[in-house]
Design a protein around this motif. Structure first.
Motif, PDB file in Angstrom:
ATOM      1  N   ASP A 170       0.813  -1.217   0.000  1.00  0.00           N
ATOM      2  CA  ASP A 170       0.000   0.000   0.000  1.00  0.00           C
ATOM      3  C   ASP A 170       0.846   1.266   0.000  1.00  0.00           C
ATOM      4  N   THR A 171       1.958   1.225   0.753  1.00  0.00           N
ATOM      5  CA  THR A 171       2.784   2.436   0.878  1.00  0.00           C
ATOM      6  C   THR A 171       3.593   2.690  -0.393  1.00  0.00           C
ATOM      7  N   VAL A 172       3.873   1.661  -1.175  1.00  0.00           N
ATOM      8  CA  VAL A 172       4.721   1.875  -2.360  1.00  0.00           C
ATOM      9  C   VAL A 172       3.922   2.055  -3.656  1.00  0.00           C
ATOM     10  N   LEU A 173       2.621   1.698  -3.627  1.00  0.00           N
ATOM     11  CA  LEU A 173       1.822   1.882  -4.840  1.00  0.00           C
ATOM     12  C   LEU A 173       1.679   3.368  -5.155  1.00  0.00           C
ATOM     13  N   PRO A 174       1.732   3.752  -6.427  1.00  0.00           N
ATOM     14  CA  PRO A 174       1.569   5.174  -6.773  1.00  0.00           C
ATOM     15  C   PRO A 174       0.150   5.641  -6.430  1.00  0.00           C
ATOM     16  N   LYS A 175       0.066   6.860  -5.871  1.00  0.00           N
ATOM     17  CA  LYS A 175      -1.223   7.365  -5.406  1.00  0.00           C
ATOM     18  C   LYS A 175      -1.635   8.607  -6.195  1.00  0.00           C
ATOM     19  N   PRO A 176      -2.851   8.594  -6.743  1.00  0.00           N
ATOM     20  CA  PRO A 176      -3.327   9.812  -7.420  1.00  0.00           C
ATOM     21  C   PRO A 176      -3.554  10.967  -6.444  1.00  0.00           C
ATOM     22  N   ILE A 177      -4.038  10.650  -5.239  1.00  0.00           N
ATOM     23  CA  ILE A 177      -4.174  11.680  -4.191  1.00  0.00           C
ATOM     24  C   ILE A 177      -3.141  11.348  -3.126  1.00  0.00           C
ATOM     25  N   PRO A 178      -2.245  12.255  -2.813  1.00  0.00           N
ATOM     26  CA  PRO A 178      -1.035  11.933  -2.038  1.00  0.00           C
ATOM     27  C   PRO A 178      -1.235  11.143  -0.749  1.00  0.00           C
ATOM     28  N   PHE A 179      -2.151  11.559   0.113  1.00  0.00           N
ATOM     29  CA  PHE A 179      -2.178  10.947   1.434  1.00  0.00           C
ATOM     30  C   PHE A 179      -3.198   9.819   1.546  1.00  0.00           C
ATOM     31  N   LEU A 180      -3.911   9.501   0.460  1.00  0.00           N
ATOM     32  CA  LEU A 180      -4.901   8.420   0.509  1.00  0.00           C
ATOM     33  C   LEU A 180      -4.256   7.109   0.088  1.00  0.00           C
ATOM     34  N   LYS A 181      -4.567   6.037   0.838  1.00  0.00           N
ATOM     35  CA  LYS A 181      -4.049   4.727   0.475  1.00  0.00           C
ATOM     36  C   LYS A 181      -5.171   3.912  -0.151  1.00  0.00           C
ATOM     37  N   TYR A 182      -4.807   2.857  -0.878  1.00  0.00           N
ATOM     38  CA  TYR A 182      -5.827   2.020  -1.505  1.00  0.00           C
ATOM     39  C   TYR A 182      -6.526   1.129  -0.483  1.00  0.00           C
ATOM     40  N   GLY A 183      -5.845   0.795   0.596  1.00  0.00           N
ATOM     41  CA  GLY A 183      -6.448  -0.058   1.624  1.00  0.00           C
ATOM     42  C   GLY A 183      -6.316  -1.532   1.302  1.00  0.00           C
ATOM     43  N   VAL A 184      -5.273  -1.885   0.557  1.00  0.00           N
ATOM     44  CA  VAL A 184      -5.064  -3.295   0.189  1.00  0.00           C
ATOM     45  C   VAL A 184      -4.967  -4.161   1.438  1.00  0.00           C
ATOM     46  N   ALA A 185      -4.336  -3.626   2.480  1.00  0.00           N
ATOM     47  CA  ALA A 185      -4.134  -4.397   3.703  1.00  0.00           C
ATOM     48  C   ALA A 185      -5.436  -4.685   4.438  1.00  0.00           C
ATOM     49  N   ASN A 186      -6.496  -3.987   4.113  1.00  0.00           N
ATOM     50  CA  ASN A 186      -7.774  -4.224   4.785  1.00  0.00           C
ATOM     51  C   ASN A 186      -8.522  -5.413   4.206  1.00  0.00           C
ATOM     52  N   MET A 187      -7.948  -6.009   3.155  1.00  0.00           N
ATOM     53  CA  MET A 187      -8.570  -7.188   2.542  1.00  0.00           C
ATOM     54  C   MET A 187      -8.729  -8.313   3.545  1.00  0.00           C
ATOM     55  N   LEU A 188      -7.668  -8.547   4.329  1.00  0.00           N
ATOM     56  CA  LEU A 188      -7.674  -9.699   5.240  1.00  0.00           C
ATOM     57  C   LEU A 188      -8.685  -9.550   6.373  1.00  0.00           C
ATOM     58  N   PRO A 189      -8.706  -8.409   7.091  1.00  0.00           N
ATOM     59  CA  PRO A 189      -9.761  -8.262   8.104  1.00  0.00           C
ATOM     60  C   PRO A 189     -11.158  -8.365   7.508  1.00  0.00           C
ATOM     61  N   LEU A 190     -11.325  -7.902   6.269  1.00  0.00           N
ATOM     62  CA  LEU A 190     -12.632  -7.984   5.609  1.00  0.00           C
ATOM     63  C   LEU A 190     -13.037  -9.442   5.418  1.00  0.00           C
ATOM     64  N   VAL A 191     -12.096 -10.247   4.907  1.00  0.00           N
ATOM     65  CA  VAL A 191     -12.385 -11.668   4.696  1.00  0.00           C
ATOM     66  C   VAL A 191     -12.671 -12.360   6.033  1.00  0.00           C
ATOM     67  N   LEU A 192     -11.898 -12.020   7.053  1.00  0.00           N
ATOM     68  CA  LEU A 192     -12.063 -12.664   8.366  1.00  0.00           C
ATOM     69  C   LEU A 192     -13.411 -12.310   8.991  1.00  0.00           C
ATOM     70  N   ILE A 193     -13.795 -11.039   8.889  1.00  0.00           N
ATOM     71  CA  ILE A 193     -15.104 -10.639   9.433  1.00  0.00           C
ATOM     72  C   ILE A 193     -16.213 -11.350   8.661  1.00  0.00           C
ATOM     73  N   PHE A 194     -16.049 -11.454   7.348  1.00  0.00           N
ATOM     74  CA  PHE A 194     -17.055 -12.101   6.513  1.00  0.00           C
ATOM     75  C   PHE A 194     -17.214 -13.565   6.898  1.00  0.00           C
ATOM     76  N   ASN A 195     -16.099 -14.182   7.329  1.00  0.00           N
ATOM     77  CA  ASN A 195     -16.147 -15.566   7.773  1.00  0.00           C
ATOM     78  C   ASN A 195     -16.389 -15.704   9.271  1.00  0.00           C
ATOM     79  N   ARG A 196     -16.735 -14.590   9.910  1.00  0.00           N
ATOM     80  CA  ARG A 196     -17.091 -14.535  11.344  1.00  0.00           C
ATOM     81  C   ARG A 196     -15.943 -14.920  12.273  1.00  0.00           C
ATOM     82  N   GLU A 197     -14.719 -14.695  11.842  1.00  0.00           N
ATOM     83  CA  GLU A 197     -13.566 -14.904  12.733  1.00  0.00           C
ATOM     84  C   GLU A 197     -13.198 -13.543  13.307  1.00  0.00           C
ATOM     85  N   TYR A 198     -14.017 -13.080  14.243  1.00  0.00           N
ATOM     86  CA  TYR A 198     -13.938 -11.693  14.696  1.00  0.00           C
ATOM     87  C   TYR A 198     -12.663 -11.407  15.483  1.00  0.00           C
ATOM     88  N   LYS A 199     -12.301 -12.324  16.384  1.00  0.00           N
ATOM     89  CA  LYS A 199     -11.105 -12.087  17.211  1.00  0.00           C
ATOM     90  C   LYS A 199      -9.857 -12.065  16.330  1.00  0.00           C
TER      91      LYS A 199
END
Lengths: 169, 123
Positions: free
Chosen positions: A26-55
């Motif tokens: 996320d930090t090395v991908l080129p950004k059209p707006i300087p301080f905004l990130k794509y949020g690639v790292a949020n993929m994993l918590p999203l999948v885990l919440i979707f599978n109800r592995e909350y902890k």
């Protein structure tokens, strides 16, 4: 330690390593707006919440934020605080949505909630902690399109990840 | 990791979530367009300037000299030395409620006007 407990620890270790890799990506991908990130790292918590592995989702999110900011020398800076508040806020929104709506919500809906929850909590944090007079509506409108696009892309990738690679774990 | 059978496509709740995230886009503060003051807040001082004035405000900020220009009822950051220069890239503001923020320098610029009849309205 039982076989299942060992397997679980290995799985969590793999997820944590993946989360840091995505964070650094996320930090090395080129950004059209300087301080905004794509949020690639949020993929994993999203999948885990979707599978109800909350902890596990909360643990992976915290690990990603703390260790990721440590590696990029931003620990204990305002950026770390905004990242923490945004991340945990997004997780909370997704958690309640999954609990209340159960099978009524797809990974795309959860991803949208997570992305906009993240940005909303970060704007609130800026207003409360850094600059009190900020106009949240103005910045919400400014960030809407990049947030929406990245939410859809990340949700699609999360769905792919869930159905293919992570299903092997 | 459990495979999920559901969540393959959009559900009615997804559409509801889409509506919820779209609603704030159409909300706005119902402030009358008689903007008259420019509020500039820095960590050390807070001052108000008339929007119709023609002036350059020099701020000794964390990242050095920062110049805020007020001219022709527009306000913009003319010079800054912060890392990303987002405040400068924000451009010119002229309407009440609009603001320019420089987080690294902790400078906040806002245009204020007359009193609002409504808390918010949808357009």
């Amino acid at each position: 330690m039982t076989h299942t407990a060992v397997e679980k620890r290995i799985k969590i270790a793999i997820l944590c390593a993946l989360s840091i890799t995505f964070f650094l990506l996320d930090t090395v991908l080129p950004k059209p707006i300087p301080f905004l990130k794509y949020g690639v790292a949020n993929m994993l918590p999203l999948v885990l919440i979707f599978n109800r592995e909350y902890k596990t989702a909360a643990g992976v999110m915290l690990f990603k934020i703390v260790i990721g900011n440590l590696i990029t020398a931003k620990l204990l800076s305002p950026i770390f605080l905004l990242s923490l508040i945004g991340g945990m806020g997004a997780l909370t929104v997704m958690f309640f949505a999954e609990i209340l709506l159960r099978r009524g919500i797809s990974i795309y809906g959860l991803g949208l909630l997570g992305a906009f929850g993240h940005i909303f909590f970060q704007l609130l944090a800026v207003k409360w902690l850094i600059i009190q007079g900020i106009n949240i509506y103005f910045f919400y409108k400014l960030f809407f399109i990049p947030t929406f696009i990245s939410a859809i892309i990340i949700s699609y990738l999360a769905r792919w990840l869930n159905e293919t690679e992570l299903a092997k774990l | 990791m459990k495979k999920t059978v559901n969540g393959q496509g959009l559900t009615p709740f997804d559409l509801l979530i889409l509506v919820i995230v779209l609603v704030p886009l159409f909300l706005s503060n119902g402030i009358k367009s008689n903007a008259s003051k420019v509020l500039i807040k820095t960590p050390k001082w807070t001052k108000e300037y008339a929007l119709k004035s023609d002036t350059a405000v020099v701020i000794n900020s964390y990242y050095g000299k920062m110049i805020v220009r007020i001219k022709d009822k527009n306000v913009w950051v003319e010079e800054t030395h912060c890392p990303l220069k987002i405040c400068q890239k924000t451009g010119r503001i002229s309407k009440p409620g609009q603001n320019i923020v420089c987080v690294p320098n902790r400078v906040f610029i806002k245009i204020e006007g007359g009193e609002s009849d409504y808390d918010a309205y949808s357009r």
